[in-house]
Design a protein around this motif. Structure first.
Motif, PDB file in Angstrom:
ATOM      1  N   VAL A  58      44.052  37.136  48.543  1.00 42.21           N
ATOM      2  CA  VAL A  58      43.775  38.278  47.671  1.00 42.21           C
ATOM      3  C   VAL A  58      43.376  39.497  48.509  1.00 42.21           C
ATOM      4  O   VAL A  58      43.891  40.599  48.319  1.00 42.21           O
ATOM      5  CB  VAL A  58      42.681  37.923  46.642  1.00 42.21           C
ATOM      6  CG1 VAL A  58      42.177  39.153  45.916  1.00 42.21           C
ATOM      7  CG2 VAL A  58      43.201  36.873  45.659  1.00 42.21           C
ATOM      8  N   LYS A  61      46.383  40.520  50.629  1.00 39.40           N
ATOM      9  CA  LYS A  61      47.625  40.634  49.850  1.00 39.40           C
ATOM     10  C   LYS A  61      48.773  39.871  50.528  1.00 39.40           C
ATOM     11  O   LYS A  61      49.897  40.357  50.653  1.00 39.40           O
ATOM     12  CB  LYS A  61      47.991  42.080  49.605  1.00 39.40           C
ATOM     13  CG  LYS A  61      46.942  42.802  48.755  1.00 39.40           C
ATOM     14  CD  LYS A  61      47.341  44.210  48.454  1.00 39.40           C
ATOM     15  CE  LYS A  61      46.353  45.017  47.647  1.00 39.40           C
ATOM     16  NZ  LYS A  61      45.145  44.491  47.181  1.00 39.40           N
ATOM     17  N   ARG A  86      43.850  36.399  38.241  1.00 37.88           N
ATOM     18  CA  ARG A  86      43.302  37.757  38.128  1.00 37.88           C
ATOM     19  C   ARG A  86      43.866  38.726  39.162  1.00 37.88           C
ATOM     20  O   ARG A  86      43.827  39.938  38.950  1.00 37.88           O
ATOM     21  CB  ARG A  86      41.776  37.718  38.266  1.00 37.88           C
ATOM     22  CG  ARG A  86      41.049  37.215  37.062  1.00 37.88           C
ATOM     23  CD  ARG A  86      39.552  37.492  37.134  1.00 37.88           C
ATOM     24  NE  ARG A  86      38.927  37.051  38.362  1.00 37.88           N
ATOM     25  CZ  ARG A  86      38.278  35.895  38.506  1.00 37.88           C
ATOM     26  NH1 ARG A  86      38.162  35.064  37.501  1.00 37.88           N
ATOM     27  NH2 ARG A  86      37.729  35.577  39.649  1.00 37.88           N
ATOM     28  N   ASN A  87      44.375  38.212  40.290  1.00 36.99           N
ATOM     29  CA  ASN A  87      44.696  39.103  41.407  1.00 36.99           C
ATOM     30  C   ASN A  87      46.118  39.056  41.941  1.00 36.99           C
ATOM     31  O   ASN A  87      46.541  39.999  42.602  1.00 36.99           O
ATOM     32  CB  ASN A  87      43.744  38.789  42.574  1.00 36.99           C
ATOM     33  CG  ASN A  87      42.325  39.122  42.238  1.00 36.99           C
ATOM     34  OD1 ASN A  87      41.944  40.281  42.204  1.00 36.99           O
ATOM     35  ND2 ASN A  87      41.519  38.115  41.953  1.00 36.99           N
ATOM     36  N   LYS A  88      46.850  38.028  41.695  1.00 31.70           N
ATOM     37  CA  LYS A  88      48.169  37.874  42.305  1.00 31.70           C
ATOM     38  C   LYS A  88      49.184  38.832  41.679  1.00 31.70           C
ATOM     39  O   LYS A  88      49.015  39.281  40.555  1.00 31.70           O
ATOM     40  CB  LYS A  88      48.653  36.442  42.153  1.00 31.70           C
ATOM     41  CG  LYS A  88      49.003  36.133  40.704  1.00 31.70           C
ATOM     42  CD  LYS A  88      49.720  34.845  40.563  1.00 31.70           C
ATOM     43  CE  LYS A  88      50.147  34.602  39.144  1.00 31.70           C
ATOM     44  NZ  LYS A  88      51.147  35.524  38.629  1.00 31.70           N
TER      45      LYS A  88
END
Length: 104
Positions: A58, A61, A86-88
């Motif tokens: 995360v 990235k 939540r982040n991908k």
């Protein structure tokens, strides 16, 4: 493209490269070109857990094309899954699956 299997105790399924620590897994992520990353949560006593790899993905990235969570730890599976969801990026699927059955 390669398939990577993060686990400190179980052997990698056929076609996967085994990494046994969060540190090794982060290194492989930096190298890039991962088609599938399969994650365990518990990686040995007093060792960083699979969620540290997810946090690293995360933060940097650095996402493989597909992520599988194969951990037996219910808590660990949920923790890693929620952080990823939540982040991908939208195009990266995340699956929770048991380990593949070995070929006999």
């Amino acid at each position: 493209m390669r398939k990577v299997f993060l686990d400190d105790k179980r052997p990698a399924p056929e076609g996967y490269r085994l990494v046994t620590s969060a540190k090794q897994c982060k290194k492989v992520l930096r190298e890039g070109r991962i088609a599938v990353l399969s994650l365990d949560y518990n990686l040995g006593r007093n060792q960083p857990k699979g969620d540290q790899v997810v946090k690293y993905m995360v933060e940097k990235k650095l996402y493989p094309k597909t992520i599988i969570i194969h951990s037996n730890s219910r808590y660990g599976r949920l923790k890693m899954y929620q952080l990823l969801i939540r982040n991908k990026p939208r195009h990266v699927p995340v699956y929770i699956r048991p380990l593949p059955t070995p070929r006999i």
